[in-house]
Design a protein around this motif. Structure first.
Motif, PDB file in Angstrom:
ATOM      1  N   TYR A  58       4.241  19.172  39.951  1.00 21.51           N
ATOM      2  CA  TYR A  58       4.935  19.607  41.165  1.00 21.51           C
ATOM      3  C   TYR A  58       6.332  20.116  40.800  1.00 21.51           C
ATOM      4  N   ALA A  67       5.911  12.217  41.004  1.00 24.68           N
ATOM      5  CA  ALA A  67       6.758  12.505  42.168  1.00 24.68           C
ATOM      6  C   ALA A  67       6.572  11.441  43.248  1.00 24.68           C
ATOM      7  N   GLU A  88      -5.456  14.143  33.336  1.00 22.93           N
ATOM      8  CA  GLU A  88      -5.625  13.907  34.768  1.00 22.93           C
ATOM      9  C   GLU A  88      -6.665  14.880  35.324  1.00 22.93           C
ATOM     10  N   ARG A 109      13.289  18.073  38.556  1.00 21.60           N
ATOM     11  CA  ARG A 109      12.644  18.683  37.386  1.00 21.60           C
ATOM     12  C   ARG A 109      13.245  20.055  37.076  1.00 21.60           C
TER      13      ARG A 109
END
Ligand SMILES: CC1=N[C@H](C(=O)O)[C@@H](O)CN1
Length: 312
Positions: free
Chosen positions: A131, A183, A72, A136
Motif C-alpha cells: 500500500y 499498514a 503473501e 512509506r
C-alpha cells in the motif's frame, strides 16, 4: 491457487508484541534472506545507495530484475512447484519485458523487511502489492497503484466476538494480531488499540494459526489475503471487506511497486508501461487469476496517496 513454500509457517519464537520493534527486527533479520537474492547480483550500487539514474540500463544489460516479495498469496509468492507467481510478480514480468528486461528473480523476505531490503540493495523493486502511504513515501518512491483494496479480518468460524471493523476490536477488547510492517497496525492504533498490545506475526499463515489456536481473536490483512488464507481452514473465516478509517474517514488503499528514492527514471518508465496496460485492459487480465475484479481496478495515483510525503 497453490500454496507457497513455507505455507506451514510455525509462529513459535517469531511473534512480537511491539510493531515498531518488529519492523526494526525485520530489517536486521533481512541479512540472512537477503544473501539469497544478492547471490545473482553482478554489481552493487555506489556508496550513496543509488545507481546514478541508470538502473534500468543495468537491468537491461543483466537481463534480470530482482523482486522483493513477502510470501503473501495472492500478491507475491513461490508456488508449490517452486515457481514465482502472484499479482505483482506476474505484472512485473509483463512490464519489465516491455522495458527490455526478460527475467525476474524473487527475493523472499518478511513484509516488514521489504523497504529496508530495497534500500540496502538486496533487490531492485518491491513487488508485494505494498500500500502507498505517507510514512512509506518518506522512505521510497512508488509507481501508481495497480489495484485498490479494502481490509478484512480472519476470525474464528461464526465470528463469535462480532468483529467487523477496528472500532469493534477496541470496543470488544479483542486480542488483535497483524503482520510485521503491515499498514493494518496503524489502522488499529487510529481506532484506539494500544500499539504495544498488538501481536505482530511474520505473515498471514502465522496470523491464521494464532486465530485457530485462540491466541488472538482476530488477524487483520487485505481482503484478498484473508480470503485466500482461510480457504484451507475448518476453524476460521474471513469477514466482509471494509474500509479502515484514516484521519476519521473511510479509506481505500492502493497497492503499488516501490523503488529506491533515487530511481525516478526507472519508476517513471515503469509507470508509462503500467498505464498502457491499464488502458488496453491487459492489467485486469493479468490480475484476474489472482482474485482481482473490476472493483479492484483503480485510478488512484501515488501522488494522492503519498499525501504530505514525497511522491517522487
Ligand atoms: C499487500 C499488503 N498490503 C498491506 C500493506 O501494504 O501494509 C498489508 O496488509 C500487507 N500486505
Amino acid at each position: 491457487m497453490a500454496p507457497p513454500l513455507g505455507n506451514k509457517s510455525d509462529t513459535s519464537g517469531h511473534e512480537s508484541r511491539h510493531s515498531r520493534r518488529a519492523v526494526l527486527a525485520g530489517a536486521a533479520a533481512f541479512g540472512a534472506l537477503g544473501a539469497f537474492g544478492a547471490a545473482g547480483c553482478t554489481r552493487v550500487a555506489d556508496a550513496a545507495g543509488t545507481d546514478g539514474g541508470d538502473l534500468l540500463q543495468r537491468l537491461r544489460a543483466q537481463g534480470v530484475v530482482r523482486l522483493g516479495i513477502a510470501g503473501e498469496i495472492p500478491f507475491g509468492y513461490i508456488d508449490k512447484d517452486g515457481h514465482l507467481t502472484g499479482e505483482a510478480p506476474e505484472l512485473a514480468k509483463a512490464i519489465f519485458k516491455r522495458l527490455g528486461v526478460d527475467r525476474v528473480q524473487p527475493v523472499p523476505t518478511e513484509f516488514g523487511s521489504l523497504i529496508p531490503g530495497l534500500n540496502s540493495q538486496q533487490f531492485d523493486v518491491v513487488a508485494a502489492g505494498m500500500y502507498v502511504n505517507p510514512e512509506r513515501c518518506a522512505q521510497v518512491i512508488f509507481a501508481d497503484p495497480d489495484y485498490q483494496m479494502l481490509d478484512s479480518f480472519v476470525v474464528r468460524k461464526g465470528n463469535p466476538k462480532g468483529l467487523h471493523d477496528y472500532k469493534d476490536v477496541v470496543a470488544k477488547k479483542a486480542k488483535f494480531a497483524t503482520g510485521t510492517g503491515y499498514a493494518e497496525i496503524q489502522y488499529a492504533v487510529e481506532a484506539g488499540y494500544k500499539e504495544s498490545d498488538i501481536l505482530i506475526v511474520p505473515d498471514q499463515v502465522a496470523g491464521l494459526n494464532a486465530v485457530e489456536a485462540g491466541r488472538v481473536d482476530v488477524f487483520a490483512g487485505t481482503a484478498v489475503t484473508t480470503r485466500a488464507v482461510v480457504k484451507k481452514s475448518a476453524k476460521a473465516e474471513a469477514t466482509k471487506p471494509f474500509a479502515p478509517l484514516v484521519g476519521g474517514k473511510p479509506h481505500v488503499d492502493g497497492g503499488a511497486f516501490a523503488f529506491r528514492s533515487a530511481e525516478t527514471r526507472l519508476r517513471d518508465a515503469f509507470n508509462v508501461e503500467l498505464h498502457k496496460l491499464k488502458r488496453n485492459g491487459e492489467l485486469a487480465r493479468i490480475l484476474r487469476p489472482f482474485g482481482f475484479t473490476e472493483a479492484e481496478m483503480t485510478d488512484l495515483t501515488a501522488k494522492e496517496l503519498c499525501g504530505g510525503g514525497k511522491s517522487g
